[in-house]
Scaffold this active site. Structure first.
Site, PDB file in Angstrom:
ATOM      1  N   GLU A 152       0.969  -1.176  -0.310  1.00  0.00           N
ATOM      2  CA  GLU A 152       0.181   0.034  -0.004  1.00  0.00           C
ATOM      3  C   GLU A 152       0.988   1.183  -0.022  1.00  0.00           C
ATOM      4  O   GLU A 152       1.735   1.480   0.712  1.00  0.00           O
ATOM      5  CB  GLU A 152      -0.812   0.326   1.711  1.00  0.00           C
ATOM      6  CG  GLU A 152      -1.762  -1.688   0.634  1.00  0.00           C
ATOM      7  CD  GLU A 152      -2.965  -1.124   2.328  1.00  0.00           C
ATOM      8  OE1 GLU A 152      -4.334  -1.615   1.787  1.00  0.00           O
ATOM      9  OE2 GLU A 152      -2.690  -0.658   3.553  1.00  0.00           O
ATOM     10  N   CYS A 199       3.537   8.578   0.849  1.00  0.00           N
ATOM     11  CA  CYS A 199       4.149   7.442   2.119  1.00  0.00           C
ATOM     12  C   CYS A 199       4.292   6.203   1.276  1.00  0.00           C
ATOM     13  O   CYS A 199       3.367   5.497   0.977  1.00  0.00           O
ATOM     14  CB  CYS A 199       2.879   7.636   2.839  1.00  0.00           C
ATOM     15  SG  CYS A 199       3.637   6.273   4.209  1.00  0.00           S
ATOM     16  N   CYS A 244       6.630  -6.718   6.264  1.00  0.00           N
ATOM     17  CA  CYS A 244       6.868  -6.700   7.113  1.00  0.00           C
ATOM     18  C   CYS A 244       7.568  -7.575   8.282  1.00  0.00           C
ATOM     19  O   CYS A 244       7.065  -8.940   9.175  1.00  0.00           O
ATOM     20  CB  CYS A 244       6.925  -5.403   8.598  1.00  0.00           C
ATOM     21  SG  CYS A 244       8.396  -4.663   8.458  1.00  0.00           S
ATOM     22  N   CYS A 274       6.624  -4.905  15.640  1.00  0.00           N
ATOM     23  CA  CYS A 274       5.940  -3.708  16.706  1.00  0.00           C
ATOM     24  C   CYS A 274       4.329  -4.808  17.123  1.00  0.00           C
ATOM     25  O   CYS A 274       3.473  -4.341  16.124  1.00  0.00           O
ATOM     26  CB  CYS A 274       5.724  -2.743  15.896  1.00  0.00           C
ATOM     27  SG  CYS A 274       7.631  -2.238  15.165  1.00  0.00           S
ATOM     28  N   CYS A 289       1.420  -2.000  15.345  1.00  0.00           N
ATOM     29  CA  CYS A 289       1.362  -2.032  14.034  1.00  0.00           C
ATOM     30  C   CYS A 289       0.765  -2.734  13.222  1.00  0.00           C
ATOM     31  O   CYS A 289       1.025  -4.135  13.580  1.00  0.00           O
ATOM     32  CB  CYS A 289       2.165  -1.301  13.862  1.00  0.00           C
ATOM     33  SG  CYS A 289       2.916  -1.573  11.836  1.00  0.00           S
ATOM     34  N   GLY A 316       7.082  -2.263   5.856  1.00  0.00           N
ATOM     35  CA  GLY A 316       7.942  -2.242   6.185  1.00  0.00           C
ATOM     36  C   GLY A 316       8.948  -1.545   6.324  1.00  0.00           C
ATOM     37  O   GLY A 316       8.530  -0.817   7.003  1.00  0.00           O
ATOM     38  N   GLU A 317      10.425  -2.423   6.380  1.00  0.00           N
ATOM     39  CA  GLU A 317      10.934  -1.613   7.175  1.00  0.00           C
ATOM     40  C   GLU A 317      12.696  -1.276   6.164  1.00  0.00           C
ATOM     41  O   GLU A 317      12.825  -2.345   5.599  1.00  0.00           O
ATOM     42  CB  GLU A 317      11.695  -2.508   8.957  1.00  0.00           C
ATOM     43  CG  GLU A 317      13.244  -1.910   8.793  1.00  0.00           C
ATOM     44  CD  GLU A 317      13.716  -0.194   9.742  1.00  0.00           C
ATOM     45  OE1 GLU A 317      12.738  -0.389   9.924  1.00  0.00           O
ATOM     46  OE2 GLU A 317      14.128   0.272   8.781  1.00  0.00           O
ATOM     47  N   SER A 329      11.610   5.477  15.096  1.00  0.00           N
ATOM     48  CA  SER A 329      10.152   4.678  15.727  1.00  0.00           C
ATOM     49  C   SER A 329      11.436   4.627  17.294  1.00  0.00           C
ATOM     50  O   SER A 329      11.003   3.516  17.140  1.00  0.00           O
ATOM     51  CB  SER A 329       9.613   4.038  15.280  1.00  0.00           C
ATOM     52  OG  SER A 329       9.394   4.177  13.820  1.00  0.00           O
ATOM     53  N   LEU A 330      11.025   5.638  18.162  1.00  0.00           N
ATOM     54  CA  LEU A 330      11.217   5.366  19.290  1.00  0.00           C
ATOM     55  C   LEU A 330      10.510   4.925  20.230  1.00  0.00           C
ATOM     56  O   LEU A 330      11.137   3.632  20.711  1.00  0.00           O
ATOM     57  CB  LEU A 330      11.729   6.182  19.981  1.00  0.00           C
ATOM     58  CG  LEU A 330      13.082   6.363  21.147  1.00  0.00           C
ATOM     59  CD1 LEU A 330      14.407   5.479  20.821  1.00  0.00           C
ATOM     60  CD2 LEU A 330      13.309   7.892  22.062  1.00  0.00           C
ATOM     61  N   HIS A 331       8.727   5.573  20.809  1.00  0.00           N
ATOM     62  CA  HIS A 331       8.203   5.188  21.385  1.00  0.00           C
ATOM     63  C   HIS A 331       8.468   5.151  22.940  1.00  0.00           C
ATOM     64  O   HIS A 331       7.578   4.673  23.530  1.00  0.00           O
ATOM     65  CB  HIS A 331       7.597   3.797  20.798  1.00  0.00           C
ATOM     66  CG  HIS A 331       7.064   4.543  19.721  1.00  0.00           C
ATOM     67  ND1 HIS A 331       6.247   5.182  18.677  1.00  0.00           N
ATOM     68  CD2 HIS A 331       7.118   3.437  17.781  1.00  0.00           C
ATOM     69  CE1 HIS A 331       5.813   5.262  17.924  1.00  0.00           C
ATOM     70  NE2 HIS A 331       6.553   4.177  16.949  1.00  0.00           N
ATOM     71  N   CYS A 346      -0.741   5.893   9.671  1.00  0.00           N
ATOM     72  CA  CYS A 346       0.569   4.656  10.119  1.00  0.00           C
ATOM     73  C   CYS A 346       0.224   4.071  11.053  1.00  0.00           C
ATOM     74  O   CYS A 346      -0.551   3.700  11.713  1.00  0.00           O
ATOM     75  CB  CYS A 346       1.137   5.952  11.444  1.00  0.00           C
ATOM     76  SG  CYS A 346       2.282   7.434  11.114  1.00  0.00           S
TER      77      CYS A 346
END
Ligand code: SAH
Length: 349
Positions: free
Chosen positions: A94, A107, A114, A118, A121, A165-166, A220-222, A340
């Site tokens: 997507e 985006c 992926c 996480c 997600c 994906g990363e 992406s820390l969170h 997101c």
């Protein structure tokens, strides 16, 4: 030659030159073809009108275009467009067009599915099937550029690697796509308008710094507390410790002089305490950083809920007291699962 023809876009300009020379054609033809491919986004040999018919036939004999197709386009009430894109082998990814007053942002996805896990997600529920090739990344951008012009009367202005994906786990192809997008001999978009978002893989962050990339980096820390981040992002925790991540960011800053953005969601009962905000402020002290607080986009069966506004205000106060620029990103396209963390090929069910 039939079935196993290569996508012509897998060839570097040097390889194209070699191909032309081996086939008794002039080397400058390769430059023309390269321009058609990456500057004018041609999708067939017929479009290459400054080549003779026989040269086009020669290309057609040896190469193909593995084009992607927009299988389903959905529009949000806020104008956001989500494309379910079918790749030449039937795989789906997507990509999202996010319109604002000044920008048209694409985006884009970097992998089919992926490999991360996480826990907040929706994409994580999909298995990683394969990496996208440079042209598959480039083509998502071209589709969104066209949609920007068609639906908003404006071309694409920005790109974020925040889709499926990363991106750092598909390092070569992502960098090669960015090359084609930023090269004046390609689309010529400024690298300052591109942001790569990652869980943060220290050795690849250092490699990007060594490779002197010029795009922006978002992490992406969170949570800046090891045990909490481990629960939220198990694979990220297996990949790195916060101390190693910090050290790699210092290396990045020393080499590139570019600051870093931390993406951060605040969840109720998870990371909504003052101690969490203070840990983040301290982590930010490593190098010049910005914090982007992202609204949580609920996913099916997710155990999390967005923290109340007071928690967001508390973070903002603590961070800004330390001089850290803090922005709040509101969700776009939630109604069509385009925000997101919501990309999971649901429209295709
Ligand atoms: N793999 C990359 C890029 C994809 S995710 C990365 O992890 O950075 C893009 C951003 O969306 C990341 O910051 C991610 O943490 C965030 N995100 C994932 N799920 C989310 C959700 N449900 N709500 C809000 N943000 C989410």
């Amino acid at each position: 030659m039939t079935d196993n023809k290569r996508d012509i876009r897998g060839l570097s300009q040097e390889a194209l030159i070699q191909f032309f020379e081996e086939n008794g054609e002039k080397a400058f033809r390769a430059k023309q073809v390269y321009q058609w491919l990456w500057q004018k986004s041609a999708q067939s040999f017929d479009e290459m009108t400054n080549l003779s018919k026989s040269t086009r036939a020669l290309l057609d004999d040896h190469f193909v275009f593995n084009l992607l197709q927009v299988d389903l386009m959905q529009r949000s009430v806020d104008g956001t467009i989500k494309n379910a894109v079918k790749l030449h082998d039937g795989a789906l990814v997507e990509s999202v067009l996010i319109p604002t007053e000044k920008r048209i942002t694409a985006c884009v996805s970097s992998q089919v599915g992926c490999s991360l896990d996480c826990t907040f997600c929706a994409t994580a529920a999909l298995k990683r099937m394969r990496n996208l090739s440079p042209d598959e990344i480039y083509d998502q951008v071209v589709v969104i550029d066209k949609q920007g012009k068609e639906y908003f009367g404006r071309p694409l202005t920005n790109i974020v690697f925040m889709g499926m994906g990363e991106p750092l786990l598909n390092y070569q192809n992502v960098l090669s796509a960015i090359d084609k997008i930023t090269d004046p001999k390609g689309l010529g978009l400024s690298p300052r308008r591109i942001t790569l978002s990652t869980i943060g893989v220290p050795k690849l962050i250092k490699k990007m710094a060594d490779d002197e990339v010029r795009f922006n980096l978002a992490i992406s820390l969170h949570s800046a507390i090891e045990e909490k981040r481990a629960k939220l992002m198990p694979l990220a925790h297996k990949t790195t410790t916060l101390a190693d991540l910090r050290e790699s960011l210092q290396y990045w800053y020393a080499k590139t002089g570019k600051n870093v953005t931390f993406e951060y969601v605040i969840w109720k009962g998870i990371n909504d305490q003052e101690s969490d905000a203070k840990a983040l402020a301290k982590f930010c002290g490593a190098i010049p950083t910005k914090v982007n607080i992202i609204q949580y986009n609920p996913i099916d069966n997710g155990p999390y809920t967005q923290a109340p506004q007071e928690a967001v205000d508390m973070y903002k106060r603590i961070l800004e007291n330390k001089g850290i620029i803090t922005t709040i990103r509101h969700s776009r396209g939630q109604d069509i699962d385009a925000a997101c963390g919501q990309l999971a090929n649901k429209g295709e069910e």
